[in-house]
Design a protein around this motif. Structure first.
Motif, short mmCIF file in Angstrom:
data_model
loop_
_atom_site.label_atom_id
_atom_site.label_comp_id
_atom_site.label_asym_id
_atom_site.label_seq_id
_atom_site.Cartn_x
_atom_site.Cartn_y
_atom_site.Cartn_z
N SER E 59 37.43 44.29 -24.73
CA SER E 59 38.51 43.30 -24.66
C SER E 59 37.94 41.90 -24.58
O SER E 59 38.48 40.95 -25.16
N GLN E 98 45.64 44.38 -24.62
CA GLN E 98 45.60 45.76 -24.17
C GLN E 98 46.89 46.18 -23.48
O GLN E 98 47.29 47.33 -23.54
N ASP E 173 43.84 45.43 -29.52
CA ASP E 173 43.17 46.03 -28.36
C ASP E 173 43.89 47.31 -27.97
O ASP E 173 44.92 47.28 -27.28
MG LIG Z 1 39.83 46.53 -22.64
#
Ligand SMILES: [Mg+2]
Ligand SMILES: Nc1ncnc2c1ncn2[C@@H]1O[C@H](COP(=O)(O)OP(=O)(O)OP(=O)(O)O)[C@@H](O)[C@H]1O
Ligand SMILES: Nc1ncnc2c1ncn2[C@@H]1O[C@H](COP(=O)(O)OP(=O)(O)OP(=O)(O)O)[C@@H](O)[C@H]1O
Ligand SMILES: [Mg+2]
Lengths: 230, 259, 343, 230, 343
Positions: E59, E98, E173
């Motif tokens: 990330s 994410q 992500d």
């Molecule tokens: Mg991550």
């Protein structure tokens, strides 16, 4: 400008010469304001929490009322409380007018909407899933709310400090219901007003500085308490 | 004799008085002596004369100490008040900028008022129905002038604040001598000593006719004490040490100049 | 009275085996019914997987079972076969929500939260929760502020926090989403062992059929708020009862009677359908190639047929080009017969 | 009690008889308070946002200062501003004392810490990922901040209303720097104080009610603006 | 000057193909280095998958590439081969974080956010984003407040929102985490088509090797903040270069030379190891059964050997009981040789 310097000097000498009257006034200010804040918190925190977390009819109206209530003029609150506590008023029998108790009552009225509105704002900003997750870890209703409070610690402290700041610095209600009686209901703000009306500007500013110092000390204690390691 | 300390804590009276008695510091001098002498604790509430008399009218005070004769007489005439006794006096003075643009220095007070109005110099009034304001209004009346904007400005505040406004605006104003002495305001004393400038204080007893919780015995105790010899002596001495001259003249028992 | 006695009878008859369950559970929000489950029971030591499309009500079911959050709930949640109140459930249940919700504070403090909320002292709670952090591979992060964790790290802390209370009922909402593949594989094995040891009743919401197979003896398929199918995991995954269930477990090609000439609706997995070489036996459905998508390990061919667009997934990369005619073939052994979807 | 009723009646008659003076006072109150709030927002919002989102040294100190500043006694602020604006003071040349401008200055000083503290609290509560996600959708710095502001709309409005409430209802500074001069700097709070000191309690309460009505109206407008569909 | 000209030369030489990339990218937080990537390039139309364990910095890499958030960043991000500032990147990049971060407001308003932030008017933005909501199967939720969505629904909205801006660079992500299996399969196919059409450079962070295979021509393995391996997806997944990479792509059994008697460290997948029946050829490592975990579709047997605990995964359920001696066997064709992990 020399008046300001003068005020600073006098503030220092008031504090460090251990002037008994100044200390008594400061202590009374602290006692009254803390008591008023505490009462406001006692009433306002549950109400604010209910507004933030509940789903009852009239929620938004209450919130609007609280927001408006932040603009409650202390003078008018003082006057209304005075009228209620008058000998001829409905609560006259208690003989509370011109006592610190009356000041606490009036200032609590002033601080409660502040607490309600800011507590509601603080709690509404925490992830709504937070309470659910706490329940999902075995938290009873009370423990979950305590955990929520801990999570929203900083804005809650800001709310408390806003409330304390509002009452410790206001003068309208303190003057009206307390009467600014020396040794009984004279607090730092009313003392400053008296000094001003007596033309003792340096002394008035000195009282103001003592008041600021007091507010800062309370803030410091509260902030440190809020940042204790966990 | 003085009652036991225990009961004195319970016995307290409410004194409604004007800000001038508090701002000048007179109350700080008198009240401890009164409490020591009679056992009555005092809650002095220093407010405008209008508010003080209103408190007496509603029975919210036990005794009233004010300097607004016309309003006092009206109040007493309503019949709810008890005795009204002469306590003391000092005097009003006409203050103004050192330059004195209206040229009132040393003039008689009604002439001075006319000149101020005539030149349109700024006059700052308290405008708060206090004793001082009431006197100022009657002076305008005697001078045959109806004051108005733009030169006539009302502050709606106490004497000290009004003096400062007058100083800032370089205007004229009417003040009691005590406040003027107590506050370094930068204004010049232009007119004084006129009989029309006498500032007379009366004590007025409140009775149970005004409200059932009024304590007439407290009112009597205060009225008796403040017109008595001890208090009168204290009044006569007050201020000499600080200002080199007494601020008030004790008058108890003398004929009432206001009728 | 009659319906009451019936209820209590059916309750008693289950009380021996059911750790957590419900009767006539309904949840609604803003007047819309999100969930309706007439009956569900999960025994101690059992893992029940719940599969369903997004928005089916899986998370809602977990919350309702744990009396979590402010849902408009009707019906009973049963704990040990008896209708349970929120208070009973609080002490029995630990939940891992779909999104890891950590408190301000360190990872260690977060892991200890569950125990502390149950009245365990701070030091003791940290001591008892520390091994679980290690077990989930985040022991080295114990002193880090929880808010700086990566997504997967946070998820692991959330799992450790729930396991640390050794709950009698464990509610897991997609607990392995966001974990890396290796950790996930190890955790599947570890969790199996842990749950067997704890005698915990577990409800596991997941989108991963492999997880269901690995952990759950029984699987429930939840569609549009209702349990459409409930049974042994292998059977549920291989024998869907209706078209929705079929889609859910991977039989995404639906072949109506009009196309197949057979009495029932048939379904098939794309990996069992071919657009390339006509297999000897089975169904043959003619159509036109709509698109060909090379998917790394294989090729997906979408064919427009009388049964709609059918997907065929085959290893290798040979496929007829788009626009060409093709015949989709499925072997009989790979066809499943289902009912029309219940409405 | 009859005083309270009396106040209500007088408030209604003040408003609906179209008493010109009352309207003028009310308008001045609104103008001064709004201007002070606007100035406070202009200074306080960027500062509060910087405290909430920035990472510069002295951040926490600033926050503590802002929290303490909520307890700035208006009387003392008024006195200090007065001293500065005195003819003999450093800013005496502008001749601002006893003008509405001076009141705006003093009240802005009072309101700024409130804005700073509450804006910081409001913004700190939004998911820190929010700004990142907005950037990740193409938001420039300014647009991302605007989006953040929209997201924290409710607590930001609460902050604005707290600031407005603080200034509209305070009397200490208004009285001192404004001078409560009829037709020039008399606002509702100082008018209420004057009415009280004249013993016209009903009128004082009437002014208080008008003030509350005003605060409520402002709140209503702001709340509705905050809830416009988007 | 010299180093400068070198840089600019290398930049020019790539500028033809590289849409998004970086040179000497470093990220640190609280004095800890989270990421260090000397060089990375993703061409227009290309999808690069990034695999890595939790906390590896995936990330962080995405954020650094998009200049997103307040990271302590060093080095250059390249857009179209030229070092780019935040402003350039804002107009080129769309990111799906994410965790889906939606605004207050309706789903439709959320989907339009990206376009509106780029200056498109409200009505126009809604019109243009609506088809993307439909494409992700959440069109029917358009008027719902975004905060009431289920996890998967929110994730879909977040994807639709990013795609709606037709970005030149797409940063994803773990976009499919939380989506149900059917949607995911369809979306993989659809996305492939969409991305091919958009001429977008995509960086896809994922834990799912199948996703990488399906979408990404190249895959990078990120471990502890560094790219350990980068190449064609199939090769990366089948030929790990070191032990960490091997673990990451499923070769979790590590066999050191001391145990195998071979010159290099060897690795093997559990599904290729057996503790049951000695295969004719290949490696044989003796040990003791530590535990047997039945995993639905098969059985996992952990065996303590000189190489540590080795996992064997086999269909069926026959396994030697714990405590018994067992021999782990691996066929030669399933062994991969790797280096020691770089430190
Ligand atoms: Mg991550
Ligand atoms: N502000 C911070 N301070 C310290 N460490 C941080 C901070 N932010 C992130 N980290 C650490 O940096 C590492 C990389 O984080 P990142 O979110 O990039 O991981 P990731 O590869 O995306 O992991 P995941 O698969 O769990 O999402 C993690 O170990 C994380 O804890
Ligand atoms: N407060 C609410 N108001 C209206 N609808 C809601 C509310 N909360 C949830 N829903 C809807 O209820 C349905 C079920 O939500 P739930 O979170 O249980 O789904 P889920 O099966 O867990 O999905 P996912 O796989 O995406 O996590 C969803 O369509 C969701 O949008
Ligand atoms: Mg869910």
């Amino acid at each position: 400008m020399d008046v300001l310097l003068d005020g600073l000097t006098q503030a220092l000498s008031l504090l460090f010469s251990g002037d008994r009257e100044t200390w008594a006034i400061t202590l009374l200010t602290l006692r009254v304001s803390l008591a008023a804040t505490a009462v406001a918190a006692l009433v306002g925190v549950p109400l604010g929490a209910a507004i933030a977390l509940g789903a009852f009819p009239g929620r938004r109206l209450l919130l609007a009322a609280a927001n408006t209530g932040m603009g409650l003029p202390p003078v008018v609150v003082g006057l209304v409380v005075t009228v209620l506590l008058w000998r001829s008023g409905p609560l006259g029998g208690f003989g509370l007018l011109y006592t610190p108790t009356a000041m606490v009552v009036a200032q609590a009225v002033i601080a409660t909407p502040v607490v309600v509105a800011l507590v509601a704002a603080a709690l509404q900003q925490v992830d709504p899933e937070f309470l659910v997750q706490m329940q999902g870890l075995g938290a009873t209703r009370v423990r979950a709310l305590l955990a929520l409070g801990a999570e929203a610690r900083l804005p809650l402290l800001a709310a408390a400090m806003a409330a304390f700041g509002a009452v410790v610095s206001e003068v309208g209600a303190a003057q009206m219901v307390g009467g600014n009686i020396a040794g009984q209901t004279r607090v730092l703000t009313t003392a400053a007003v008296l000094a001003t009306s007596r033309g003792e500007f340096g002394l008035a500013i000195a009282f103001g500085l003592v008041l600021l110092l007091l507010a800062f000390a309370v803030n410091l204690v509260v902030t440190l308490a809020g940042q204790r390691p966990r | 004799g003085a009652p036991a300390a225990g009961s004195s804590a319970e016995r307290s009276l409410i004194l409604a008085t004007t800000t001038s008695t508090q701002d000048s510091g007179l109350l700080d001098e008198l009240l401890p002596a009164f409490t020591a002498a009679t056992g009555w604790a005092v809650k002095p509430v220093a407010v405008g004369s209008g508010q003080a008399i209103e408190m007496g009218r509603r029975g919210e005070a036990d005794v009233v100490l004010v300097h607004s004769p016309a309003a006092e007489e009206e109040y007493v005439a309503e019949g709810t008040a008890g005795r009204r006794l002469l306590v003391m006096h000092n005097d009003f003075v006409l203050l103004g900028p050192e330059a004195d643009p209206a040229g009132v220095r040393g003039a008689r007070v009604d002439e001075a008022m006319r000149r101020i109005a005539g030149t349109g110099a700024v006059f700052v009034s308290r405008g708060d129905d206090s004793g001082t304001h009431a006197r100022e209004k009657s002076l305008w009346e005697q001078a045959g002038v109806t004051p108005g904007a733009p030169w006539y400005q009302e502050t709606g505040q106490g004497m000290g604040a009004t003096l400062r406004v007058a100083a800032e605006k370089a205007g004229y104003t009417l003040s009691d001598r005590a406040t003027h002495l107590a506050q370094p305001d930068g204004l010049a004393l232009l007119v004084e000593g006129d009989p029309g400038l006498l500032n007379v204080y009366h004590v007025i007893e409140v009775t149970t006719r005004a409200g059932e919780r009024v304590q007439p015995e407290a009112a009597a105790a205060f009225a008796d004490w403040i017109t008595g010899p001890d208090a009168q002596r204290l009044i006569g001495e007050f201020g000499s040490a600080r200002y080199g001259q007494p601020l008030f003249v004790p008058d108890a028992g003398k004929p009432d100049p206001t009728g | 009275m009659t319906s009451r006695s019936v209820t209590s009878r059916s309750v008693t008859s289950r009380s021996v085996t059911s750790r957590i369950g419900c009767r006539d559970l309904r949840v609604s929000a803003h007047g819309r019914e999100l969930l309706q489950v007439p009956e569900l029971d999960v025994a101690a030591g059992e893992v029940l997987a719940v599969l369903g499309p997004n928005g089916a009500g899986k998370s809602t079911l977990l919350r309702a079972l744990g009396h979590l959050g402010g849902l408009h709930r009707g019906g009973d949640v049963l704990l040990d076969g008896r209708p349970a109140g929120s208070r009973d459930l609080r002490s029995a249940v630990a939940a891992v929500l779909q999104r890891p919700i950590l408190r301000h504070g360190t990872v260690a403090a977060n892991a200890a939260t569950g125990l502390q909320l149950r009245g365990v002292g701070r030091g003791e709670a940290r001591r008892r929760s520390a091994p679980w952090l290690d077990a989930l591979g985040v022991g080295h992060l114990a002193t880090r502020p929880a808010r700086t964790l990566s997504g997967g790290e946070a998820q692991r802390v959330a799992i450790a926090r729930a396991l640390a209370v050794s709950p009698r009922v464990l509610l897991l909402d997609e607990p392995f989403a966001g974990l890396d593949a290796t950790t996930r594989a190890d955790l599947l094995a570890d969790l199996r062992v842990v749950l067997d040891g704890l005698d915990t009743a577990t409800v596991l919401v997941t989108h991963d059929r492999d997880e269901a197979v690995a952990l759950a003896g029984r699987t429930a398929l939840l569609v549009a708020g209702r349990i459409r199918q409930l049974g042994a995991t292998e059977r549920v995954l291989d024998r869907p009862v209706d078209v929705d269930c079929a889609r859910l477990v991977g039989f995404t090609n639906v072949l109506p009677p009009a196309v197949t000439g057979r009495p029932d609706v048939c379904v098939a997995r794309p990996e069992h359908c071919s657009a390339v070489n006509g297999r000897p036996a089975g169904l043959r459905i003619p159509g036109t190639v709509r698109r060909v998508v090379p998917l790394g390990g294989g090729t997906r061919v979408d064919v427009d047929t009388a049964a709609g667009t059918l997907a065929c997934l085959a290893p290798g990369s040979d496929a007829p080009p788009p626009g060409h005619a093709a015949v989709v073939t499925v072997a009989d052994q790979h066809l499943r017969r289902v009912c029309e979807p219940a409405r």
